[in-house]
Design a protein around this motif. Structure first.
Motif, short mmCIF file in Angstrom:
data_model
loop_
_atom_site.label_atom_id
_atom_site.label_comp_id
_atom_site.label_asym_id
_atom_site.label_seq_id
_atom_site.Cartn_x
_atom_site.Cartn_y
_atom_site.Cartn_z
N ILE A 46 35.97 44.15 45.71
CA ILE A 46 35.15 42.95 44.83
C ILE A 46 33.78 43.16 44.55
N SER A 67 31.05 43.12 41.41
CA SER A 67 30.75 41.60 41.56
C SER A 67 29.27 42.05 41.36
N LEU A 90 43.62 41.21 43.28
CA LEU A 90 43.01 40.00 44.11
C LEU A 90 44.26 39.64 45.15
#
Length: 392
Positions: A145, A149, A253
């Motif tokens: 993640i 990001s 997720l």
């Protein structure tokens, strides 16, 4: 559990490295190559290396004995090399130097990947391994993640910055592991191995072979689905490229969020039982995905699919090491990565052939079919085997 979280930092570094590599190196290749197929082939170098090098390194680490331990020497060599070549990738000045840096980075990662993962069963009692694997995969998911990001932001600022940052993370992870995990003190079964070299023939007992077959078929389904889903979303569901990719994020997720709970459930109810529940759940989800009419329903199903995938993936590695002795953890880690890498290589082309013949609508039927084969294999793993007789 403290040492498991510390070991998870090692897996965090591996995951953030691979995610950043897979996310941004294709942009470098695109500057030199017009063929997407060739770019795709170069991006699978790690899987080809894993087929041959990871089983060897894993088995070799089982028989290594130094003042630093069995696994740590491979980390001390591989991680600094990986950090060096990872940092060099954005500073390539030709296609040749880019490919050289990529190849050297992949070889360096292969040196320490299996030994790092094998440290988990080395220092963790059997009944806590699913919990530990959940923690490790949670850390890996957090790394992925952050790569997509924070890494995306840093890449937009300067293309070399995220690669340099990850190289530093590699070295920090090595320092954390080296200072906190001392194999001769922490390993449950640490001893000097004087037995003859382990043979794959002796390691490949019936439960192991059947379990490896199950692993192969469920990775065929997952790897193929993930590789082709965005095309499926655009061609079959009429989504934009962005909406299709964002939808798949729900699967990833939920996997991260379910990693630790799946490990806890595996410890309480048994690894095999949780794997079977996960397989049956994914078969159901894949079949329902063929009926999707709305984006909301699509994302709900993908979120549920990630939960079931966690039930499988978190419990699979502890299960495969439980089918052998404590002297074969590295060997079995290598076998696990060999099978998963083989499926990653052949799954997208195989499912692509089905799509060429029958259209994108076949994707989830094919994925469900592969999961059915995996379920049949899992049901054939006999719980009476001496190594896994305690499984519920």
């Amino acid at each position: 559990m403290k040492k498991t979280w510390l070991l998870g930092f090692g897996f965090f570094s591996i995951s953030i490295g691979w995610s950043l590599y897979n996310g941004f190196v294709p942009f470098f290749l695109e500057n030199y190559l017009a063929s997407t197929a060739l770019i795709g082939f170069l991006m699978t170098i790690d899987n080809y290396i894993a087929l041959f090098l990871q089983p060897y390194i894993g088995q070799r680490s089982d028989r290594t004995n130094t003042t630093y331990g069995r696994r740590m020497p491979y980390l001390l060599v591989g991680i600094p090399l990986a950090a060096l070549f990872f940092a060099l990738i954005p500073f390539h000045n030709s296609l040749l130097t880019l490919i050289i840096f990529m190849l050297c980075m992949n070889l360096s990662m292969a040196i320490f990947r299996s030994p790092t993962i094998a440290l988990m069963p080395d220092i963790t009692p059997e009944y806590q391994r699913t919990k530990a694997n959940g923690i490790i995969n949670f850390m890996g998911g957090v790394g992925a993640i952050l790569a997509f990001s924070v890494g995306s932001y840093l890449f937009s600022v300067n293309e070399s910055t995220p690669f340099l940052a990850v190289s530093v993370i590699f070295l920090v992870a090595l320092w954390v592991l080296y200072k906190n995990i001392i194999e001769r003190r922490d390993a449950l079964f640490y001893s000097v191995t004087t037995a003859p070299k382990l043979s794959y023939k002796s390691e490949l007992n019936r439960p192991t072979i059947i379990l490896l077959a199950a692993i192969f078929f469920w990775f065929i389904a997952i790897q193929g689905m993930e590789a082709l889903f965005t095309l499926y979303g655009v061609s079959e569901l009429g989504l934009t490229k962005t909406a299709s990719a964002f939808s798949l994020a729900f699967f990833s997720l939920s996997f991260v969020l379910s990693a630790i709970p799946s490990g806890l459930l595996g410890a309480k109810y048994g690894k095999k039982r949780m794997i079977i529940i996960g397989i049956m759940g994914l078969i159901f989800v894949f079949l329902l995905l063929t009926t999707v009419q709305t984006v909301l329903f699509l994302r709900i199903l993908l979120f549920a699919g990630g939960v079931f995938w966690a039930c499988i993936n978190i419990n699979a590695y502890p299960y495969i090491v439980s089918t052998g002795s404590e002297h074969s953890y590295g060997t079995r880690t290598g076998l696990y990565y060999l099978v998963s890498s083989l499926s990653a290589i052949i799954s997208p082309p195989i499912l692509g052939v089905f799509i060429d013949l029958f259209g994108f609508g076949i994707l989830f039927y094919a994925a469900a079919g592969s999961m059915v084969v995996a379920l049949v294999c899992m049901l054939k793993v006999k719980k009476s085997d001496k190594h896994i007789g305690f499984e519920r």
